[in-house]
Scaffold this motif. Structure first.
Motif, PDB file in Angstrom:
ATOM      1  N   ASP A   1       0.836  -1.206   0.000  1.00 18.24           N
ATOM      2  CA  ASP A   1       0.000   0.000   0.000  1.00 18.24           C
ATOM      3  C   ASP A   1       0.869   1.254   0.000  1.00 18.24           C
ATOM      4  O   ASP A   1       0.594   2.218  -0.723  1.00 18.24           O
ATOM      5  N   LEU A   2       1.916   1.232   0.828  1.00 17.15           N
ATOM      6  CA  LEU A   2       2.829   2.374   0.890  1.00 17.15           C
ATOM      7  C   LEU A   2       3.548   2.556  -0.442  1.00 17.15           C
ATOM      8  O   LEU A   2       3.733   3.684  -0.915  1.00 17.15           O
ATOM      9  N   GLU A   3       3.925   1.454  -1.047  1.00 15.87           N
ATOM     10  CA  GLU A   3       4.617   1.498  -2.338  1.00 15.87           C
ATOM     11  C   GLU A   3       3.705   2.082  -3.415  1.00 15.87           C
ATOM     12  O   GLU A   3       4.140   2.887  -4.244  1.00 15.87           O
ATOM     13  N   ILE A   4       2.425   1.686  -3.381  1.00 15.69           N
ATOM     14  CA  ILE A   4       1.459   2.207  -4.352  1.00 15.69           C
ATOM     15  C   ILE A   4       1.247   3.702  -4.150  1.00 15.69           C
ATOM     16  O   ILE A   4       1.220   4.475  -5.114  1.00 15.69           O
ATOM     17  N   ARG A   5       1.110   4.115  -2.877  1.00 13.00           N
ATOM     18  CA  ARG A   5       0.918   5.541  -2.593  1.00 13.00           C
ATOM     19  C   ARG A   5       2.134   6.356  -3.033  1.00 13.00           C
ATOM     20  O   ARG A   5       1.989   7.451  -3.589  1.00 13.00           O
ATOM     21  N   ASP A   6       3.323   5.821  -2.777  1.00  9.01           N
ATOM     22  CA  ASP A   6       4.539   6.520  -3.192  1.00  9.01           C
ATOM     23  C   ASP A   6       4.604   6.641  -4.712  1.00  9.01           C
ATOM     24  O   ASP A   6       4.987   7.687  -5.250  1.00  9.01           O
ATOM     25  N   ALA A   7       4.226   5.558  -5.394  1.00  8.36           N
ATOM     26  CA  ALA A   7       4.246   5.573  -6.858  1.00  8.36           C
ATOM     27  C   ALA A   7       3.247   6.591  -7.400  1.00  8.36           C
ATOM     28  O   ALA A   7       3.540   7.328  -8.357  1.00  8.36           O
ATOM     29  N   GLU A   8       2.062   6.641  -6.787  1.00 10.36           N
ATOM     30  CA  GLU A   8       1.048   7.604  -7.221  1.00 10.36           C
ATOM     31  C   GLU A   8       1.503   9.032  -6.965  1.00 10.36           C
ATOM     32  O   GLU A   8       1.265   9.928  -7.782  1.00 10.36           O
TER      33      GLU A   8
ATOM     34  N   ARG B   1       4.660  10.075  -6.797  1.00 14.27           N
ATOM     35  CA  ARG B   1       5.712  10.381  -7.775  1.00 14.27           C
ATOM     36  C   ARG B   1       5.111  10.681  -9.147  1.00 14.27           C
ATOM     37  O   ARG B   1       5.568  11.586  -9.851  1.00 14.27           O
ATOM     38  N   LYS B   2       4.070   9.921  -9.505  1.00 17.61           N
ATOM     39  CA  LYS B   2       3.403  10.139 -10.785  1.00 17.61           C
ATOM     40  C   LYS B   2       2.744  11.513 -10.820  1.00 17.61           C
ATOM     41  O   LYS B   2       2.832  12.234 -11.817  1.00 17.61           O
ATOM     42  N   ARG B   3       2.073  11.880  -9.708  1.00 14.60           N
ATOM     43  CA  ARG B   3       1.410  13.181  -9.640  1.00 14.60           C
ATOM     44  C   ARG B   3       2.420  14.318  -9.769  1.00 14.60           C
ATOM     45  O   ARG B   3       2.198  15.284 -10.508  1.00 14.60           O
ATOM     46  N   LYS B   4       3.543  14.189  -9.058  1.00 16.39           N
ATOM     47  CA  LYS B   4       4.575  15.220  -9.126  1.00 16.39           C
ATOM     48  C   LYS B   4       5.160  15.323 -10.528  1.00 16.39           C
ATOM     49  O   LYS B   4       5.413  16.420 -11.025  1.00 16.39           O
ATOM     50  N   ARG B   5       5.370  14.169 -11.152  1.00 14.61           N
ATOM     51  CA  ARG B   5       5.939  14.174 -12.497  1.00 14.61           C
ATOM     52  C   ARG B   5       4.981  14.813 -13.492  1.00 14.61           C
ATOM     53  O   ARG B   5       5.403  15.578 -14.378  1.00 14.61           O
ATOM     54  N   GLU B   6       3.689  14.521 -13.355  1.00 16.89           N
ATOM     55  CA  GLU B   6       2.696  15.120 -14.246  1.00 16.89           C
ATOM     56  C   GLU B   6       2.667  16.637 -14.065  1.00 16.89           C
ATOM     57  O   GLU B   6       2.526  17.380 -15.042  1.00 16.89           O
ATOM     58  N   ALA B   7       2.801  17.089 -12.802  1.00 18.92           N
ATOM     59  CA  ALA B   7       2.825  18.531 -12.535  1.00 18.92           C
ATOM     60  C   ALA B   7       4.071  19.162 -13.159  1.00 18.92           C
ATOM     61  O   ALA B   7       4.007  20.263 -13.726  1.00 18.92           O
TER      62      ALA B   7
END
Length: 257
Positions: A181-188, A190-196
């Motif tokens: 769960d923590l890994e998924i949240r971290d990935a999400e 990172r994805k959000r930051k990258r999209e920004a």
């Protein structure tokens, strides 16, 4: 010829207690043989890749089939034995599954070999024991309240050990779920930051292009304005005819039939 103890037992010439002792011994031997038979390459591979193995194999003690309180040296001996049994070179009829099992065994050993990761595993074991003890106490209280006495099935050492084992599996599974769960949240995140970041980069790129185009067209705008200004004050006579008194209406033509 003298009759051996075994012959006597077979012929019924020994006391019942000796026959019982022999039967117990024979049962123990069969249990040992059964336990050792699990250590065949195919059975070990099947065990390590059985349904639900993803969670079972989180426990390195379970993978290596050793007690949590075993010494590191004994765990290493078991690791070597298992790694040989499931090695792909020893199982060329099923190399892919053997490779998977081999990697699982290696991972378990590396976990126990490392002091920090082994301590974390032992913490899980201790927590499992503590929770099991609490569960048993609650069970005793409940039975006493219901008038069923204080004895519980976990008083049997084998059943107590199994209860600890089950609790240990649950704790390891909970840890793995939390980790995922923590890994998924971290990935999400990172994805959000990258999209920004990409959005900001695109906006900056568009702004830069607009500024470039604006600067490149500046001279054209200046020249156009100068030409417009020059055309309005040139002093050249207008080509339009002017009529005295203002607008002159067109002549009326008589209608012909």
């Amino acid at each position: 010829m003298a009759t051996t103890n075994l012959d006597s037992m077979v012929n019924g010439n020994v006391p019942v207690e000796k026959e019982t002792a022999f039967n117990n011994f024979y049962s123990e031997v069969k249990e040992i043989e059964k336990r050792d038979s699990v250590l065949t390459p195919k059975q070990q591979i099947d065990r390590l890749l059985r349904p639900g193995s993803t969670y079972f194999n989180l426990n390195p003690f379970e993978v290596l089939q050793v007690d949590p309180d075993v010494t590191l040296e004994d765990a290493k001996k078991k690791y070597r034995r298992l790694s040989i049994l499931v090695h792909p070179d020893k199982n060329q009829d099923d190399p892919e599954r053997a490779q998977q099992a081999f990697e699982i065994v290696n991972k378990a050993w590396k976990t126990l070999e490392n002091d920090d990761s082994r301590k974390k595993c032992m913490d899980v074991i201790e927590e499992a024991r503590g929770r099991t003890d609490l569960m048993i106490e609650e069970k005793r209280k409940r039975q006493k309240k219901e008038g069923k006495g204080s004895a519980v099935e976990e008083d049997d050492p084998a059943k107590y050990k199994h209860a600890v084992y089950v609790m240990t599996m649950k704790l390891f599974a909970d840890m793995e779920r939390k980790r995922r769960d923590l890994e998924i949240r971290d990935a999400e995140e990172r994805k959000r930051k990258r999209e920004a970041e990409i959005e900001e980069e695109e906006a900056a790129k568009l702004d830069k292009e607009w500024q470039k185009n604006f600067e490149e067209s500046r001279q054209n705008r200046v020249d156009s304005w100068k030409a417009f200004q020059a055309g309005g004050t040139s002093g050249k006579p207008s080509k339009m005819k002017k009529f005295k008194g203002g607008f002159k209406p067109p002549k009326h033509k008589a209608e012909t039939r």
